[in-house]
Scaffold this active site. Sequence first.
Site, mmCIF file in Angstrom:
data_model
loop_
_atom_site.group_PDB
_atom_site.id
_atom_site.type_symbol
_atom_site.label_atom_id
_atom_site.label_comp_id
_atom_site.label_asym_id
_atom_site.label_seq_id
_atom_site.Cartn_x
_atom_site.Cartn_y
_atom_site.Cartn_z
ATOM 1 N N TRP A 1 -15.120 30.525 0.702
ATOM 2 C CA TRP A 1 -15.912 30.287 1.903
ATOM 3 C C TRP A 1 -16.030 31.599 2.659
ATOM 4 O O TRP A 1 -15.045 32.336 2.715
ATOM 5 C CB TRP A 1 -15.250 29.205 2.785
ATOM 6 C CG TRP A 1 -16.107 28.807 3.929
ATOM 7 C CD1 TRP A 1 -15.987 29.198 5.239
ATOM 8 C CD2 TRP A 1 -17.235 27.947 3.860
ATOM 9 N NE1 TRP A 1 -16.963 28.642 5.993
ATOM 10 C CE2 TRP A 1 -17.766 27.859 5.178
ATOM 11 C CE3 TRP A 1 -17.878 27.253 2.841
ATOM 12 C CZ2 TRP A 1 -18.883 27.106 5.476
ATOM 13 C CZ3 TRP A 1 -18.990 26.497 3.141
ATOM 14 C CH2 TRP A 1 -19.485 26.422 4.445
ATOM 15 N N SER B 237 -14.352 31.486 9.453
ATOM 16 C CA SER B 237 -13.680 30.364 8.801
ATOM 17 C C SER B 237 -14.307 29.007 9.102
ATOM 18 O O SER B 237 -13.970 28.011 8.459
ATOM 19 C CB SER B 237 -12.201 30.324 9.225
ATOM 20 O OG SER B 237 -12.098 30.054 10.615
ATOM 21 N N LYS B 238 -15.228 28.950 10.087
ATOM 22 C CA LYS B 238 -15.736 27.664 10.547
ATOM 23 C C LYS B 238 -16.689 27.033 9.532
ATOM 24 O O LYS B 238 -17.253 27.697 8.672
ATOM 25 C CB LYS B 238 -16.424 27.817 11.907
ATOM 26 C CG LYS B 238 -15.527 28.393 13.000
ATOM 27 C CD LYS B 238 -14.256 27.569 13.172
ATOM 28 C CE LYS B 238 -13.465 27.947 14.427
ATOM 29 N NZ LYS B 238 -12.907 29.312 14.358
ATOM 30 N N VAL B 239 -16.897 25.710 9.658
ATOM 31 C CA VAL B 239 -17.746 25.000 8.696
ATOM 32 C C VAL B 239 -19.225 25.340 8.872
ATOM 33 O O VAL B 239 -20.031 25.087 7.978
ATOM 34 C CB VAL B 239 -17.533 23.472 8.777
ATOM 35 C CG1 VAL B 239 -16.091 23.111 8.432
ATOM 36 C CG2 VAL B 239 -17.920 22.915 10.136
#
Length: 427
Positions: free
Chosen positions: A24, A204-206
């Site tokens: 990610w 790191s966020k969605v």
Amino acid sequence: MPLHSSRLAVDEGTPVRRRPWPVWPQPADGALDALSRVLRSGRWAISGPYRGVESAERRFARRFADYHHIAHCVPASSGTASLMLALEACGVGAGDEVILPGVTWVASASTVVGVNAVPVFADIDPETLCLDPDAVEAAITPATKAIVVVHLYAAVADLTRLKEVADRHGIVLIEDCAQAHGAEFEGHKVGTFGAVGTFSMQQSKVLTSGEGGAAITADPVLARRMEHLRADGRCYGDTAPLSGRMELVETGELMGSNRCLSEFQAAVLTEQLGELDRFNARRAHNAELLDALLVDAGYRPQRSAPGTTARTYYTYAAELPEAELPGADIAKVTEALTAELGFPVTPSYSPLNANPLYDPSSRSRFALGPQHEKLIDPARFVLPVSGRLTRRLVTFHHAALLGDESDMRDIAEAFTKVLQHGAALAA
């Protein structure tokens, strides 16, 4: 689950998993083209010259607002900046008390101190790990100006009760949705229940553009205040300027600071937003499977508040089984899980009353007098639930939930193996 007589990987045994995990961020198909368009546009920031077309920032703001079925979105440079915009737009300032959960990322507290207000830490609900409404009620004083509810890890807080408490006391409710993009409560997106909802788009966020943030609101007055606060007291004008002129207007209404999102970030976010629901659905499906596997093993996964209709999994969190690991050293447990799986498994955030990252006394800008320094001293708060639970929680990033069923079984196998070697992990 198989029994593991071999040693733990951390003790030079064979790990459960050697294959790579999903990474990610994962860029949307249109992200590269969107960046290229900005690169060649002659406008890389909203303070750059107008070129006769709508800014990428305005396009993202409109689409993010539409996604939440709300009237206004003000993009910003980070989640921290977004929360600061919300606090100041709602009138929170010097000496005001703001109630926060005892367990959250440190920026939730440092941002409150940053507007010269006083963070007041309330304990958490042991099931959701979010603000306990009863603890909030007990923390209210005549100086309380706002409640900041954080939807932590993979849970939605009890918005029904928290909103009732805020409304009854005439206190502003702000939602910190930095970890909850797309989550829903009673069929409505989080961020739409309080006066303002704030979001982070950090790496790191969605939903991410590396760094970035946004604040959403139904209130046009708050939206206009936040526009001024994020652009040095300027906002978009009612009509488009001549090509080559700045689109921002100097109104003199409100002094602000520069907390703007770049055109590159806005362009990426617009593309990534189209993938958010698909990624969220995959994480939720895998998390549901993993929940069942870990419950069978004795772990207690984080729950969401009653009324939650869609969860977003930013971090997966589970409490260790007390029977099998009664005196476990949480650092040893997470180190062992990391070695078995090949991705970081970590303890939860430390409670803010004992978090080394939250120390206002380390910065002279907050030394506003002895009384204020006493009020912002985190050691004055007692948070028994937060302290107990954070010694028993293990967490990992949502990227691991982007795999398939076999990946979830590998995670569960590693968690079970660690239990079977619990004696070696005692504190």
